[in-house]
Scaffold this motif. Structure first.
Motif, PDB file in Angstrom:
ATOM      1  N   HIS A  42       0.810  -1.221   0.000  1.00  0.00           N
ATOM      2  CA  HIS A  42       0.000   0.000   0.000  1.00  0.00           C
ATOM      3  C   HIS A  42       0.846   1.275   0.000  1.00  0.00           C
ATOM      4  O   HIS A  42       0.288   2.367  -0.115  1.00  0.00           O
ATOM      5  N   GLU A  48      -0.579  10.107  -1.792  1.00  0.00           N
ATOM      6  CA  GLU A  48      -1.983  10.456  -1.576  1.00  0.00           C
ATOM      7  C   GLU A  48      -2.260  10.701  -0.092  1.00  0.00           C
ATOM      8  O   GLU A  48      -3.088  11.532   0.274  1.00  0.00           O
ATOM      9  N   LYS A  49      -1.565   9.949   0.756  1.00  0.00           N
ATOM     10  CA  LYS A  49      -1.779  10.035   2.201  1.00  0.00           C
ATOM     11  C   LYS A  49      -0.765  10.970   2.862  1.00  0.00           C
ATOM     12  O   LYS A  49      -0.500  10.866   4.061  1.00  0.00           O
ATOM     13  N   ARG A  50      -0.159  11.870   2.081  1.00  0.00           N
ATOM     14  CA  ARG A  50       0.938  12.675   2.611  1.00  0.00           C
ATOM     15  C   ARG A  50       0.517  13.525   3.801  1.00  0.00           C
ATOM     16  O   ARG A  50       1.297  13.730   4.735  1.00  0.00           O
ATOM     17  N   GLU A  52      -1.723  12.846   6.118  1.00  0.00           N
ATOM     18  CA  GLU A  52      -1.785  11.982   7.303  1.00  0.00           C
ATOM     19  C   GLU A  52      -0.367  11.640   7.778  1.00  0.00           C
ATOM     20  O   GLU A  52      -0.089  11.643   8.979  1.00  0.00           O
ATOM     21  N   ARG A 150      -4.031   0.310   4.733  1.00  0.00           N
ATOM     22  CA  ARG A 150      -3.785   1.473   3.890  1.00  0.00           C
ATOM     23  C   ARG A 150      -4.183   2.762   4.601  1.00  0.00           C
ATOM     24  O   ARG A 150      -3.498   3.784   4.528  1.00  0.00           O
ATOM     25  N   PHE A 151      -5.278   2.690   5.340  1.00  0.00           N
ATOM     26  CA  PHE A 151      -5.859   3.877   5.961  1.00  0.00           C
ATOM     27  C   PHE A 151      -5.128   4.281   7.233  1.00  0.00           C
ATOM     28  O   PHE A 151      -4.908   5.468   7.491  1.00  0.00           O
ATOM     29  N   PRO A 155       0.386   5.001   6.789  1.00  0.00           N
ATOM     30  CA  PRO A 155       0.879   6.346   7.127  1.00  0.00           C
ATOM     31  C   PRO A 155       1.714   6.358   8.408  1.00  0.00           C
ATOM     32  O   PRO A 155       2.709   7.086   8.487  1.00  0.00           O
TER      33      PRO A 155
ATOM     34  N   GLU B 105     -12.739   8.081   0.322  1.00  0.00           N
ATOM     35  CA  GLU B 105     -11.684   7.076   0.193  1.00  0.00           C
ATOM     36  C   GLU B 105     -11.720   6.373  -1.163  1.00  0.00           C
ATOM     37  O   GLU B 105     -10.685   6.001  -1.689  1.00  0.00           O
TER      38      GLU B 105
END
Ligand SMILES: Nc1ncnc2c1ncn2[C@@H]1O[C@H](COP(=O)(O)OP(=O)(O)OP(=O)(O)O)[C@@H](O)[C@H]1O
Ligand SMILES: [Mg+2]
Lengths: 270, 248
Positions: A42, A48-50, A52, A150-151, A155, B105
């Motif tokens: 992931h 995309e999660k930068r 977080e 992933r969520f 991160p 999401e």
């Protein structure tokens, strides 16, 4: 007779407890490995999660800044005192800088920083993720087809993998300053001399091996902590257990893996 | 359609579900009643694929949920919404962010579209005043409604409710019942409601089933349950201390 029977019962309970705990730790290390593989998969969504990731880094940094500063400073000071004591009879106090920077960059800084971050950041991760697991939030994510790894986990792993090397650099710096203070006031080594000796022994290899260690520790600690959190059951009690197990396993793994990394780079074949 | 075929689940050494068989038709609102700790939540989690049975089969729309791969489960779950007992809102996100979460999401819709849908659900469930609050700052009833809103934004075909009215005042319970009945008007949505609130069970249920000792002991329309001859069911719905149920 009764006493013997009681003693036997106690013994069985104790040994059983130790065995159960050991099995659990080994099981969780296996599970952590699986989680790590999932994190690796992931990590392509890292950009995309930068936000977080940055948020997690910020929290980790703010939460540990004071502790890391104090520990680093005093580690340097203690090292300087003890080394100075050994060097003084030979009138070689000026070498204190060489030994301090070598010790810090190779072993002490990554190790000490990792221990602090296990206690302050890893435990928080286990508790946060664990609380989410026992309050069905993880189940809710699964139901929305949102991968908890992933969520939540990815991160956190990336943030600590970045944060631990940064904190290690800081520990190196502050540890050297602490050593310098003692060198000046207790060992009569001037700052200039101390500084030049620090630079003399500030080797590239030691630095990058130390930082590599910190990077690997960061991945391990966050993965183990989140994995323990994900597996938490039975309410608040379970969250406590997950937190404790994550701290113990992280600590053991930092020691063991730390040894092997040293072995690879400095052992006979290295 | 949801079907359980001889499902057995063992937790902590006890058979929580014991050879459970059950069939829920498409479009119906099916109520499962039972005492605390009989495995109502466990039953729902089997439909959702969150728990795996020791033996037996759980079918959702004819497809097997248990034992299937993560990808297959995600596919099946696309049409299932789960309103958890405590809401299960993500604790560090506001009510609004929680409701938008599945859409954000999965990035299936543009931003303004998402905003519109969230607005609509906030309105439907009377949550507009709580939109910027954190889950820890809102009441139990609000949590349950927010949780339902988060489910509804995905347009599910199956909605699972875990005790939607427990711990709520009578007015709030009525509101929840009304919402469930409103959703029921959409003929395609199947709802499974787990509860031990008989008033709510009668208010929303097309059929009511009682779970006891790991299996269904009676399953019938509300009127038949109300006048049941089964002593266990009778004791449960009247809340009497006298009868075959052991009060522990
Ligand atoms: N994850 C779990 N691990 C171990 N045992 C569990 C687990 N989940 C549920 N149980 C046990 O299974 C039984 C049924 O639990 P369940 O939560 O389904 O009850 P319930 O009917 O939903 O009750 P309530 O009305 O209190 O929510 C209980 O005895 C519980 O202790
Ligand atoms: Mg329950």
């Amino acid at each position: 007779m009764i006493i013997i029977k009681k003693l036997k019962d106690v013994l069985v309970t104790v040994i059983g407890g130790i065995g159960k705990n050991t099995i659990n730790i080994v099981y969780m290390l296996g599970y952590s490995t699986l989680i790590f593989l999932e994190v690796a998969y992931h990590s392509k969504a890292a950009f995309e999660k930068r936000r977080e990731i940055l948020k997690q880094m910020y929290y980790a940094g703010v939460k540990t800044f004071i502790v890391v500063s104090i520990v680093a400073l005093f580690t340097g000071m203690i090292l300087a005192l003890q080394i100075g004591l050994e060097l003084k009879p030979y009138q070689q106090q000026s070498l204190v800088g060489n030994i301090i920077i070598a010790t810090l960059t190779r072993e002490m800084a990554p190790f000490v920083t990792a221990i602090i971050l296990i206690a302050a950041v890893g435990s928080t991760m286990a508790a946060e993720v664990g609380t989410m697991a026992v309050s069905e939030e993880i189940d809710a994510l699964e139901m929305m087809a949102i991968s908890p790894v992933r969520f939540l986990v990815m991160p956190r792993v990336i943030s600590l993998a970045l944060m631990l090397p940064i904190a290690t650099v800081y520990t190196n710096l502050l540890g050297s300053i602490g050593g310098g203070i003692i060198a000046y006031f207790q060992l009569n080594v001037s700052f200039d001399v101390y500084y030049s000796h620090i630079l003399e022994s500030l080797h590239f290899k030691a630095t990058y091996v130390g930082l590599l260690k910190a990077f690997i520790f960061g991945i391990m600690v966050s993965t183990i902590s989140c994995a323990n959190g994900l597996r938490a059951t039975n309410g608040a009690l379970g969250v406590g257990k997950a937190t404790r197990n994550s701290v113990v396993s992280s600590f053991l793994m930092v020691l063991i893996v730390g040894y092997y990394i040293t072995g690879i780079f400095y052992g006979k074949t290295g | 359609m949801i079907e359980f075929k001889n499902v057995t689940k063992i937790l902590n050494g006890t058979k929580v579900l014991d050879n459970l068989s059950l069939r829920i038709e498409r479009g119906e609102t099916f109520v499962i009643i039972g005492r605390s700790g009989t495995g109502k939540t466990v039953t729902l989690k089997h439909i959702a694929g969150l728990l795996e049975p020791e033996s037996g089969v759980v079918l959702v729309d004819g497809q097997q949920m248990n034992g299937s791969s993560k990808r297959q489960k995600d596919n099946l779950r696309e049409k299932i919404g789960f309103v958890f007992q405590s809401g299960a809102l993500i604790n560090w996100m506001t009510v609004e962010e929680n409701i938008a979460l599945p859409l954000v999401e999965h990035k299936v819709l543009p931003q303004d579209e998402i905003k519109k849908i969230v607005e609509e659900k906030l309105d439907l469930l009377q949550l507009t005043s709580a939109r910027d609050r954190m889950p820890a700052e809102i009441s139990g009833g609000m949590k349950k409604r927010a949780s339902l809103a988060r489910v509804l934004v995905r347009n599910p075909e199956i909605i699972l409710y875990d005790e939607p009215t427990s711990g709520l005042d009578p007015v709030m319970s009525s509101l929840i019942n009304t919402i469930i009945n409103q959703i029921k008007k959409d003929q395609h949505i199947t709802q499974v409601v787990v509860t031990h609130d008989m008033e709510s069970a009668y208010a929303v249920g097309d059929r009511i089933a009682m779970l006891y000792d790991g299996s269904i002991i009676q399953c019938d329309v509300p009127e038949a349950i109300r006048t049941t001859a089964n002593p266990i069911v009778r004791q449960f719905i009247s809340g009497s201390l006298e009868g075959p149920i052991e009060v522990l």
